[in-house]
Design a protein around this motif. Structure first.
Motif, PDB file in Angstrom:
ATOM      1  N   ILE A 344       3.625  -0.587  -2.255  1.00 15.37           N
ATOM      2  CA  ILE A 344       3.802   0.830  -1.890  1.00 15.37           C
ATOM      3  C   ILE A 344       5.077   1.000  -1.069  1.00 15.37           C
ATOM      4  O   ILE A 344       5.900   1.892  -1.341  1.00 15.37           O
ATOM      5  N   LEU A 345       5.273   0.122  -0.090  1.00 18.86           N
ATOM      6  CA  LEU A 345       6.465   0.220   0.760  1.00 18.86           C
ATOM      7  C   LEU A 345       7.733   0.043  -0.066  1.00 18.86           C
ATOM      8  O   LEU A 345       8.706   0.775   0.096  1.00 18.86           O
ATOM      9  N   GLU A 346       7.721  -0.935  -0.965  1.00 17.74           N
ATOM     10  CA  GLU A 346       8.928  -1.210  -1.763  1.00 17.74           C
ATOM     11  C   GLU A 346       9.231  -0.049  -2.700  1.00 17.74           C
ATOM     12  O   GLU A 346      10.388   0.303  -2.896  1.00 17.74           O
ATOM     13  N   ARG A 347       8.176   0.535  -3.272  1.00 14.84           N
ATOM     14  CA  ARG A 347       8.381   1.695  -4.150  1.00 14.84           C
ATOM     15  C   ARG A 347       9.035   2.830  -3.382  1.00 14.84           C
ATOM     16  O   ARG A 347       9.984   3.458  -3.840  1.00 14.84           O
ATOM     17  N   ARG A 348       8.515   3.095  -2.187  1.00 13.89           N
ATOM     18  CA  ARG A 348       9.067   4.178  -1.369  1.00 13.89           C
ATOM     19  C   ARG A 348      10.505   3.883  -0.976  1.00 13.89           C
ATOM     20  O   ARG A 348      11.357   4.777  -0.924  1.00 13.89           O
ATOM     21  N   ARG A 349      10.769   2.616  -0.700  1.00  5.73           N
ATOM     22  CA  ARG A 349      12.115   2.228  -0.296  1.00  5.73           C
ATOM     23  C   ARG A 349      13.074   2.429  -1.456  1.00  5.73           C
ATOM     24  O   ARG A 349      14.176   2.948  -1.291  1.00  5.73           O
TER      25      ARG A 349
ATOM     26  N   PRO B 294      10.033   2.813   5.301  1.00  4.00           N
ATOM     27  CA  PRO B 294      10.200   3.732   4.168  1.00  4.00           C
ATOM     28  C   PRO B 294       9.212   4.892   4.181  1.00  4.00           C
ATOM     29  O   PRO B 294       9.409   5.877   3.473  1.00  4.00           O
ATOM     30  N   LEU B 295       8.158   4.788   4.970  1.00  3.56           N
ATOM     31  CA  LEU B 295       7.157   5.856   4.988  1.00  3.56           C
ATOM     32  C   LEU B 295       7.416   6.884   6.090  1.00  3.56           C
ATOM     33  O   LEU B 295       6.718   7.886   6.180  1.00  3.56           O
ATOM     34  N   ILE B 323      -2.369   2.466   4.795  1.00  2.00           N
ATOM     35  CA  ILE B 323      -1.444   2.776   3.706  1.00  2.00           C
ATOM     36  C   ILE B 323      -2.155   2.508   2.385  1.00  2.00           C
ATOM     37  O   ILE B 323      -2.420   1.369   2.036  1.00  2.00           O
TER      38      ILE B 323
END
Lengths: 352, 327
Positions: A344-349, B294-295, B323
């Protein structure tokens, strides 16, 4: 494809002198009879603990230390017999990155000056093209062009290592010896530098001799691994083979001792006893025998030659015997929750 | 749960340098239970060593100043004790081990002298009784031939052996708490595993609670029951070790775990955390990790998240936790 680097019987012994007459009272056998080859695009890791001779080996390959015996061939040329002038020319093709580049960067020079020097010296750029060339190098290593006007102390550890890499790349070498390049860095920064080294290898077809004590980092970066103990290679194999099927008891002890970042697989096995003996007074026979759980009489008297066992090269009398008590191989890459959230973090990044 | 042995509550430490005041540690709280090992983990500059040094009251002041908080050891607030009372505790109820034993051992005294000195000051032992106890301690930390080694000077020992002497010294007066600041970082991996094995074994035998400060998640996984993760001076996540590793909640914890190169993973690309720590003098009203996260949204930039419980005993300081899904 022909090998880029061929090391044959490389040996480096240091005399130990004492007293006013500087009489030699002994010899430190830092590196003894080391042989290996390395191709373009390939990374060979040299692993071992302090005092095993891995850093001496790295310096002897570049002739920063004069080898006592053995030959080094780079791109078919015998580097060992070159005179000073010819050696300087050959250095263009072989470079080194240190653990702390701070010690090797002149604190009074900006990064632009530090990078310009080797470029002009080796005729890689002219005063007309130098500016663009430095900018190209520095951006290739993940810094911005404006970083070039700064002094070494203005950089963080990770940035400084990027400068160290940029300087090593300046002469467009085919071989880089990396001596513990990420050992002083925090783990999140270490990952950035490991990735950078891999990207550069792919782009430029570099060959790395990667000297490290960290088996986790080595697993990620190396194609092949050579394990050193008291100056000799005791085992060498393709990376997966070495980690999956280690044949030398010392390799197994090293792998077992490395802490695993996973409480589910953290095992409390009794570690091997004792410490590394002095390289001035090597044990008889196999140098590992005083600490080896498998040692027999033969190991005390006869030094095992390195030989092929399975797909490994091993220096151990008992390497053919079946291994008892296999290493637990932890499954996968961490917990499912970790991987899910990381994705999820990598996708958002990536989405910015 | 029983009354904790050591309780750090809302600790805030500031440094005054070049006329600027910066917060090195901000609102740090955690408990250490009897017989437990608590890991404090984080990267350089996260405040883990400042936290441990302020517990021991070893920070030079100025420039350091404990601006707020309490450090309760068996109910007594260490921050309120006189220097004299504190000196009695160090080496007594609180044992300490540091990264480089060569700098913590006195090079001009033998190992035995230093242990005996500690026994004399704190336990009133002297003469043969003290020497016998010192040998017993060196045996306990598995130093080979202790009756001979007791008369060695620190430089005559290897790094691993010196660390064993440090541990013997720290344990000499049956401390309630052992504070170990990167005790194995300078050691080779086979020696590290011997020392960690020794610490586990001693804890089982003596019941000493251990506070282990480290940057190494592998060391945490192998030795700790409880973990506190720090970033830029704050606790961002804490809980039992199994939960932190199986169910990491904070984006920084997740990034840190993914960045550790694993021996079982093959030649994959490592996950890294882009960016770097904010400078300590920068006043950040919101989450300190926001610049690298990134969030992060407006709320993360403006408002500092406090620790809150996500599952029993597992706390995280993140507005976005848990998350999940489309996130």
């Amino acid at each position: 494809m022909a090998d880029l680097l061929e090391i044959q019987g490389l040996t480096k012994h240091f005399p130990v002198r004492r007293g006013v007459l500087r009489r030699q009272i002994g010899t430190v056998q830092a590196v003894t009879d080391v042989s290996f080859t390395l191709k373009r695009d390939e990374t060979l890791a040299i692993v071992g603990e302090s005092g095993c001779g891995k850093s001496t080996l790295g310096r002897a390959i570049l002739r920063l230390l004069e080898p006592s015996a053995g030959t080094i061939r780079l791109g078919g040329e015998d580097v060992t017999s070159l005179d000073r002038r010819a050696l300087r020319a050959a250095r263009k093709r072989m470079q080194i990155i240190f653990q702390d580049p701070y010690g090797s960067l002149n604190p009074r020079m900006t990064v632009r000056e530090a990078l310009s020097e080797p470029l002009l010296l080796h005729g890689m750029a002219t005063p007309a093209t130098i500016r663009g060339e430095v900018d190209r190098l520095i951006t290739m290593c993940g810094l911005s062009a404006w970083h070039a006007e700064r002094y070494p102390h203005e950089f963080s550890g990770g940035q400084r290592q990027r400068v160290g890499i940029a300087r090593a790349l300046a002469t467009r070498p085919s071989l880089i010896v990396c001596d513990e390049p990420v050992s002083a860095l925090d783990v999140s920064v270490q990952a950035q530098i490991v990735n950078l080294l891999q990207d550069l290898q792919r782009e430029l077809g570099l060959a790395y001799v990667f000297i490290s004590h960290d088996l986790g980092v080595v697993r990620h970066i190396a194609n092949r691994v050579a394990v050193m103990y008291l100056g000799r290679i005791v085992e060498e194999a393709q990376t997966d083979q070495l980690y999956g099927n280690p044949r030398h008891p010392y390799t197994r002890a090293l792998l077992a001792a490395a802490p695993r970042a996973d409480p589910a697989t953290a095992r409390h096995k009794p570690p091997i006893e004792g410490g590394t003996p002095s390289a001035m007074a090597l044990p008889s026979g196999c140098a590992f025998h005083p600490r080896c759980p498998l040692a027999i009489e033969r190991c005390r008297t006869e030094r095992p030659e390195i030989r092929a066992v399975d797909r490994n090269r091993v220096a151990c009398h008992r390497a053919d015997e079946p291994v008892t008590g296999t290493l637990d191989q932890a499954p996968g890459q961490g917990s499912p929750a970790l991987l899910r959230r990381l994705a999820i973090l990598e996708r958002r990044r990536a989405a910015g | 749960m029983a009354e904790p042995l050591l309780s750090v509550r809302s600790l805030e430490v500031r440094f005054r340098l070049d006329g600027r005041s910066m917060r090195a540690v901000d609102d740090v709280s955690f408990d250490l239970q009897k017989g437990q090992t608590l890991g404090i983990v984080g990267e350089s500059g996260c405040g883990k060593s400042v936290t441990s040094l302020s517990i021991m009251r070893l920070l030079p002041s100025p420039p350091a100043q404990v601006a707020a908080g309490e450090v309760l050891l068996e109910g007594r607030d260490l921050l309120k004790l006189s220097e004299r009372e504190m000196r009695k505790l160090r080496g007594g109820r609180i044992g300490m081990i540091f990264q480089e034993p060569m700098t913590s051992l006195n090079p001009v005294y033998t190992c035995g002298d230093q242990i005996i000195e500690g026994l004399r000051v704190h336990s009133g032992l002297s003469g043969k009784a003290a020497r016998d106890r010192a040998i017993e301690l060196l045996e306990l930390v598995r130093l080979p031939s202790p009756e001979k080694r007791i008369d060695d000077y620190p430089h005559q020992l290897s790094g691993g052996q010196r660390q064993r002497v440090m541990i013997a010294l720290a344990l000499a007066n049956d401390p309630a708490v052992l504070i170990a600041d990167e005790p194995t970082t300078a050691l080779d991996v086979t020696i590290q595993s011997q020392i960690l094995d020794l610490m586990r074994d001693l804890q089982e035998r003596t019941g000493t609670a251990i506070m282990l400060i480290t940057h190494d998640l592998g060391v945490v996984a192998e030795t700790c029951q409880q973990v506190v993760v720090m970033y830029a001076g704050s606790v961002i996540e804490r809980g039992p070790v199994d939960k932190i590793f199986a169910d990491p909640q904070h984006p920084y914890t997740i990034g840190l775990m993914a960045a550790v190169p694993r021996m079982d993973a093959g030649r994959a690309r490592l996950a890294s955390i882009p960016g770097s720590l904010p400078p300590p003098w920068q006043n950040i009203p919101g989450c300190r990790f926001a610049s690298r996260c990134p969030l992060a949204d407006n709320r993360c930039q403006a408002e500092m998240p406090r620790l809150r419980e996500v599952t029993p005993g597992h706390d995280v300081a993140c507005w976005k936790a848990p998350i999940e899904g489309a996130g």
